[in-house]
Motif scaffolding. Structure first.
Motif, PDB file in Angstrom:
ATOM      1  N   LYS A  92       0.856  -1.196   0.000  1.00  0.00           N
ATOM      2  CA  LYS A  92       0.000   0.000   0.000  1.00  0.00           C
ATOM      3  C   LYS A  92       0.887   1.240   0.000  1.00  0.00           C
ATOM      4  O   LYS A  92       1.717   1.422   0.884  1.00  0.00           O
ATOM      5  N   GLU A 133      -9.497   3.779   2.173  1.00  0.00           N
ATOM      6  CA  GLU A 133      -8.983   3.895   0.807  1.00  0.00           C
ATOM      7  C   GLU A 133      -7.943   2.837   0.472  1.00  0.00           C
ATOM      8  O   GLU A 133      -7.755   2.509  -0.708  1.00  0.00           O
ATOM      9  N   ASP A 139       1.586   6.145   5.750  1.00  0.00           N
ATOM     10  CA  ASP A 139       0.599   5.253   5.146  1.00  0.00           C
ATOM     11  C   ASP A 139       1.106   4.598   3.855  1.00  0.00           C
ATOM     12  O   ASP A 139       0.383   3.850   3.207  1.00  0.00           O
ATOM     13  N   THR A 147      -0.700  -0.628   5.866  1.00  0.00           N
ATOM     14  CA  THR A 147      -1.110   0.037   7.102  1.00  0.00           C
ATOM     15  C   THR A 147      -2.617   0.248   6.957  1.00  0.00           C
ATOM     16  O   THR A 147      -3.083   1.344   6.686  1.00  0.00           O
ATOM     17  N   ASP A 167      -2.560  10.159   3.911  1.00  0.00           N
ATOM     18  CA  ASP A 167      -3.973   9.789   4.056  1.00  0.00           C
ATOM     19  C   ASP A 167      -4.702  10.808   4.933  1.00  0.00           C
ATOM     20  O   ASP A 167      -4.628  10.757   6.154  1.00  0.00           O
TER      21      ASP A 167
HETATM   22 ZN    ZN Z   1      -4.815   4.734   4.822  1.00  0.00          ZN
END
Ligand code: ZN
Ligand code: BES
Ligand code: MN
Length: 494
Positions: free
Chosen positions: A265, A349, A288, A374, A270
């Protein structure tokens, strides 16, 4: 920092500093014993006087010990012999390195591999020594206008009384490579989001590829639209930073051997989007992209070790921002898999960018796919900062990852993906909803991902609690680079 191995008796080591261990009750490690003999009982006398207690974690610096060539001897207390655990080994080693850093010594030779850790052999101890030494000396000052004080310490060596075997040398080197992969992950995590953007991550991937002969491809938003990555693209709508989809390939194995795919990710910041996060500690959302950092760090370690295995790294990376174009709660998007998703909360997301990467991974007919993210605050509530949450659709794969993490002290804990939890992500308007309410938030996030990972063996690591530390020691941990790399080491050997 340079890392090396020095063979020879500790008392003859012409180094600025050597490190020796000893237990409570006048129990010396072999090297401490050898120095005691060479110094005509100097250490035993200090122990008898009570100055060297041997209590776990104590460090005492001795200067000009008679009969010893090294200028300094750092004595580290190891506690009671019967209690000496893997955790103690790691902690005392880190303390020793930090104690030496505070002195003017330019080099240290640590006679630590001989420490008798319960159930762990020399090979394990050498790998951990390399890993812990790199970890302990890491610092991040790229963003300071003036670098912090220059450190005197330039070289860390492990000392071996006799000539080390090739296997032991390799174990120590592997530890150092693991540490170097972790350092890359830490640097990327610690960089602020105005520097570490999706384009920056793509640039780092290209540099890594150049340095280690990896294949790299960076897809832009047009390419993603062509691939119909409607879910990923919906997350990046609110920002002006262009999103990237990074594809890295390390081909160390046979051309026909199926690759392990790692998906990280890469949300470089974020905010939560329209479902905006509260402002307290929001700065930490620069971390993130830690999953992405761990994929790059692992590929670096794997390439340095030249492991005979094929590995693909996939990194969907973008920002999650509110804005006039941003997705809104209730919007429905179509993922690359064709499944439609009702976005009930724009702050969930991570799963929206990962699901398209999971579909993209199908083209490799992978041996296994591991995503690292995360992903949820709920995972921090469940497991804190000790273990990463592990989910898998294959018990064999789950066990391999658990064992790899346990061995290298980067632990994960197996969590359930039972059908019952899927009830929570049912949507009235689309095939699936992107949130499942407060109960079992980490589990329902994993359940969401599992719907896009049906065509191969898959595991998901929720690293929300383990990727960075908060508070006054705020900083990236470099986890789970050791777990992932160890998994690949073991796979390449089987
Ligand atoms: Zn996130
Ligand atoms: N990146 C966060 C998860 C996170 C939050 C990690 C705090 C570490 C600390 C993720 O994108 C997120 O916001 N998740 C939401 C999901 C929720 C809306 C279902 C969360 O955990 O609150
Ligand atoms: Mn979020």
């Amino acid at each position: 920092m340079d890392f090396s191995i020095k063979a020879g008796a500790p008392e003859k080591q012409k180094a600025p500093c050597i490190v020796l261990g000893y237990f409570e009750g006048n129990v010396l490690t072999p090297s401490a014993h050898s120095v005691d003999r060479a110094s005509k009982g100097y250490l035993s006398k200090l122990i008898a006087s009570g100055d060297l207690s041997g209590r776990s974690g104590t460090t005492t610096m001795l200067h000009q010990v008679p009969g010893v060539s090294a200028q300094r001897v750092l004595m580290i207390g190891l506690g009671k012999p019967a209690d000496f655990s893997s955790k103690n080994y790691r902690e005392t080693l880190a303390k020793a390195v930090l104690a030496v850093i505070d002195t003017a010594a330019t080099q240290v030779v640590m006679y630590v591999v001989e420490f008798p850790v319960k159930d762990k052999d020399e090979i394990w101890r050498a790998t951990q020594a390399g890993l812990v030494a790199t970890d302990a000396t890491y610092r991040f000052d790229q963003m300071k206008s003036k670098p912090a004080d220059e450190r005197k310490l330039k070289e860390i060596s492990i000392g071996m009384a006799t000539r080390p075997s090739d296997e032991l040398k390799r174990a120590w080197e592997r530890g150092c490579h693991l540490g170097s992969g972790m350092s890359l992950a830490k640097d990327l995590g610690n960089l602020p989001s105005n520097v570490c953007t999706p384009s920056y991550l793509a640039e780092q991937a290209k540099q890594l590829a150049k340095a280690h002969k990896l294949k790299v491809q960076v897809l832009d938003e047009k390419d993603m639209a062509q691939l119909k990555m409607g879910s990923f693209l919906s997350v990046t709508k609110g920002t002006r930073e262009p999103a990237k989809f990074i594809v890295l390939e390390y081909n160390g194995g046979k051309s026909k051997s199926k690759p392990v795919v790692l998906i990280g990710k890469g949300i470089t910041f974020d905010t939560g989007g329209i479902s905006l996060k509260p402002s307290g500690e929001m700065d930490e959302m620069k971390y993130d992209m830690s999953g992405a950092g761990s994929v790059l760090g692992t590929l670096k370690a794997v390439a340095q070790m030249r492991l005979p295995i094929n590995v693909v790294g996939l990194i969907p990376t973008c920002e999650n921002m509110p804005g006039g174009d941003a997705i809104k709660p209730g919007d429905v998007v179509t993922s690359m898999s064709g499944q439609t998703i009702e976005i009930l909360n724009t702050d969930a997301e991570g799963r929206l960018i990962l699901c398209d990467a999971l579909t993209y991974a199908e083209r490799y007919q992978p041996e296994s796919v591991v995503d690292i993210a995360t992903l949820t605050g709920a995972c921090v509530v469940a497991l804190g900062s000790v273990a990463s949450g592990l989910y898998s659709n294959d018990d064999g794969l789950a066990q391999e990852l658990l064992d790899a993490g346990q061995d290298v002290w980067d632990r994960a804990w197996h969590m359930p993906l039972w059908d019952d939890y899927h009830e929570q992500i049912k949507s009235r308007f689309a095939d699936v909803a992107n949130v499942g309410g407060r109960p079992a938030g980490s589990v329902t996030a994993a359940c969401f991902l599992s719907r896009f990972a049906k065509k191969y063996k898959w595991a998901h690591l929720d690293i929300a609690g383990t990727a960075w530390r908060s508070g006054k020691d705020k900083g990236s941990t470099g986890r789970p680079v050791p777990l992932l790399t160890n998994y690949l080491i073991r796979k390449s050997a089987s």
